[in-house]
Motif scaffolding. Sequence first.
Motif, short mmCIF file in Angstrom:
data_model
loop_
_atom_site.label_atom_id
_atom_site.label_comp_id
_atom_site.label_asym_id
_atom_site.label_seq_id
_atom_site.Cartn_x
_atom_site.Cartn_y
_atom_site.Cartn_z
N THR A 15 42.00 3.86 46.42
CA THR A 15 41.60 2.84 45.45
C THR A 15 40.15 3.01 45.00
N TYR A 16 39.40 3.91 45.63
CA TYR A 16 38.02 4.14 45.23
C TYR A 16 37.97 4.84 43.86
N PRO A 17 36.78 4.89 43.23
CA PRO A 17 36.66 5.62 41.96
C PRO A 17 36.81 7.12 42.18
N VAL A 18 38.05 7.58 42.13
CA VAL A 18 38.38 8.99 42.33
C VAL A 18 39.15 9.46 41.10
N SER A 19 38.81 10.64 40.59
CA SER A 19 39.48 11.16 39.40
C SER A 19 39.67 12.66 39.52
N VAL A 45 29.16 7.10 34.62
CA VAL A 45 29.77 5.77 34.64
C VAL A 45 28.76 4.70 34.28
N ASN A 46 27.57 4.75 34.86
CA ASN A 46 26.57 3.72 34.56
C ASN A 46 26.09 3.80 33.12
N ALA A 47 25.92 5.00 32.60
CA ALA A 47 25.48 5.15 31.21
C ALA A 47 26.48 4.53 30.25
N LEU A 48 27.76 4.85 30.43
CA LEU A 48 28.77 4.31 29.53
C LEU A 48 28.90 2.79 29.71
N LYS A 99 35.39 0.74 36.34
CA LYS A 99 36.73 0.51 35.81
C LYS A 99 37.37 1.86 35.46
N PRO A 100 38.68 1.97 35.68
CA PRO A 100 39.36 3.25 35.40
C PRO A 100 39.17 3.73 33.97
N GLU A 101 39.08 2.79 33.02
CA GLU A 101 38.94 3.21 31.63
C GLU A 101 37.59 3.92 31.38
N LEU A 102 36.58 3.63 32.19
CA LEU A 102 35.32 4.35 32.05
C LEU A 102 35.51 5.82 32.42
N LEU A 103 36.20 6.07 33.53
CA LEU A 103 36.46 7.44 33.95
C LEU A 103 37.34 8.17 32.94
N THR A 104 38.34 7.46 32.40
CA THR A 104 39.24 8.06 31.42
C THR A 104 38.48 8.51 30.18
N ALA A 105 37.60 7.65 29.67
CA ALA A 105 36.83 7.98 28.47
C ALA A 105 35.89 9.15 28.74
#
Length: 327
Positions: A117-121, A140-143, A273-279
């Motif tokens: 469940t951690y921020p893993v991609s 992630v922080n920049a976006l 949020k997952p959408e940040l990683l996706t973008a």
Amino acid sequence: MRVVVCAGYGGPDRLQLMERPEPVVKDDEIKIRIYAATVTAGDCEARRFDFPAFLWLPMRLFLGVFKPRKGVLGQEVAGEIVAIGDKVTRFQPGDKVYAATLFRFGAYAEYICLPQTYPVSLIPDGLSFAQAATIPTGGVNALHFLRLAQVKSGDRILINGAGGSIGTYAVQLAKILGATVDCSDSANKLEGLKRLGAERVFDYQSEDVFTQRASYDAVIDVVGKKATDDALSALKVGGCYVLGAPSLGGMISASRRNKKGPGKILFEFADYKPELLTALNRWLSEGKLTPLIDREYPLAEVRAAHAYVDSGQKFGNLVINVIPADQ
């Protein structure tokens, strides 16, 4: 496995290379063989125990009274999954991933276990482990900050402290969103910021960054603790000032100032949020976004890496090659 342990709060000399047993994966965890990690300003703050006064006691209790309880620092990793728990459904052994370890830390080691469940991609196509390791903090922080400010095409923004992990990502992302970008940082980083797409650059040590009155739709302040009246005067009507590293006083002042207007001071920590990683992954795969690496060090030289980050000279990201990629 090799790990770097922080034996106590203080300078880089408190970091020690040691041997520890490999972690055992739990039912809901993935086990990653770490090829690359990073040294961020946040890692150095944790090593020094350099936190605002209002966080001193809770952070001391959380991290450890006399030394970091977790021992192994580092909050960004990239590597290959070598084992998964029985309840893991998102990943498989052999997947190449990057991840944020958050307050588990643990990146300065050859292996780590993290909850799925951690921020893993999955690592985007075409990126090395070293490049991918820089995404969780800077990207992630920049976006997040740019979205908080609702930066859009045609906006003019200022990024204060643009030469670090977050700032170098923010410059590129703002350009992707269609904004015109001005930047402020120390003199040695200004030419690099121009190459990233900054239109105007300011040396904060010799220039008043906020002389451009009513010029900006948003100011993204990566390093400032509090928005001053001079800084707010640089905003256009309806503009906003994002505090990326607010102090308690800065947050209280912002709340009071927001009641008076004009201009909004915003502060909100990234929630991965997952959408940040996706973008981010999409732009990285398309070649529109490029991780910027200043230096790379082997794990055995992590003290030198921390000293370099402490110096304030780092431009972009600093990577630790935990395991050489050809091993």
